[in-house]
Design an enzyme around this catalytic site. Structure first.
Site, PDB file in Angstrom:
ATOM      1  CB  SER A  16      -0.960   0.005   1.193  1.00  0.00           C
ATOM      2  OG  SER A  16      -1.947  -0.988   1.045  1.00  0.00           O
ATOM      3  CE  LYS A  65      -8.835  -6.358   5.751  1.00  0.00           C
ATOM      4  NZ  LYS A  65      -9.080  -6.933   4.411  1.00  0.00           N
ATOM      5  CB  ALA A 134     -10.960 -12.550   0.459  1.00  0.00           C
TER       6      ALA A 134
END
Length: 274
Positions: A16, A65, A134
């Protein structure tokens, strides 16, 4: 200068920073993107501390998350998915909110990867292999775009549990995977199969056909065995770097309010993957 970043544990492997900094540099935005690696049980405190220190936005990766939901005001899709991967401190800094806003741009990454390749999802039949994080993002993204979703997972109960949360979805094990894919237009591999063992594949080659659009969430290697065999069957193939790119693009646009320079960010990402 604005500071954006990524929290996770570990984060040393992250692609990232170069991707986002390429975006800032291209648009002349005075910003940096850095990584933070708090202890595994410190997600809420870390997000709060980042906001107190003036960080403008955060990406969130494993294992934080789900815990991040407790530190933010989640957007509806993030709440439905049950995971946050992007935190926007803008509303909090402006005095318009009591907590930062939490988004899930993994789902946007799936939708935008297909859109970039001119794949229409509305009205399509889609199979998602994998019921982990995912898989959740992919299943919700596809359903949100108007596709009918079937989730297939080695442990059938996990697939059924996920399907129960996704409007119109079904779920099951792998026994009928070939039949499911035979009638599908879209296939997403949301497992890690093909990453650590490049010659492994989650889907036998004889299940693949030329009417499929196949997205593999694995991005290292870029060309997985699944994608090679899908291309040989005549399918449209989309590598996992596109999904990674567009989740980052979506976060960039949430934070900056600017249209992300997709080509520059993609070039930076793929340079790291070479």
């Amino acid at each position: 200068m604005d500071v954006y970043g990524l929290i996770g544990n570990p984060v040393g492997h992250s692609l990232s920073p170069p991707m986002h900094e390429a975006g800032y540099g291209t648009l002349g935005i005075d910003a940096r993107y850095v990584t933070f690696e708090p202890a595994p049980d410190d997600a809420v405190a870390a997000i709060g501390g980042a906001g107190a220190l003036g960080v403008a936005g955060l990406n969130v990766t494993v294992p934080f998350k789900q815990d991040a939901l407790d530190a933010v005001d989640p957007a509806p899709l993030a709440e439905r998915i049950g995971a946050v991967n992007t935190v926007d401190f803008g509303p909090l800094r402006a005095g318009d909110a009591d907590r930062p806003r939490g988004h899930n741009t993994d789902a946007a990454g799936v939708k935008r990867a297909f859109s970039h390749h001119d794949i229409e999802l509305a009205g399509r039949d889609a199979v998602v292999v994998g019921a982990g994080g995912a898989g959740r993002a992919a299943a919700f993204a596809l359903a949100d775009a108007g596709a009918t979703v079937h989730v297939a997972n080695r442990t059938a109960e996990r697939a059924v549990d996920l399907a129960d949360a996704v409007p119109g979805a079904t779920g099951g094990g792998l026994d009928d995977l070939g039949d499911r894919i035979a009638g599908a237009d879209v296939l997403v591999n949301a497992t890690s199969v093909g990453m650590d063992e490049p010659e492994a594949t989650p889907v036998p080659a004889d299940h693949l056909h030329g009417d499929l659009a196949v997205l593999d969430a694995v991005y290292a290697p870029i060309e997985t065995r699944l994608l090679r065999e899908a291309a040989a069957a005549g399918a449209t193939t989309i590598d996992g770097a596109w999904m990674l790119l567009f989740q980052g693009v979506e976060a960039f646009e949430i934070w900056t309010g600017a249209d992300a320079p997709v080509e520059a960010m993609n070039a930076a990402l793929r340079a790291e993957l070479e």
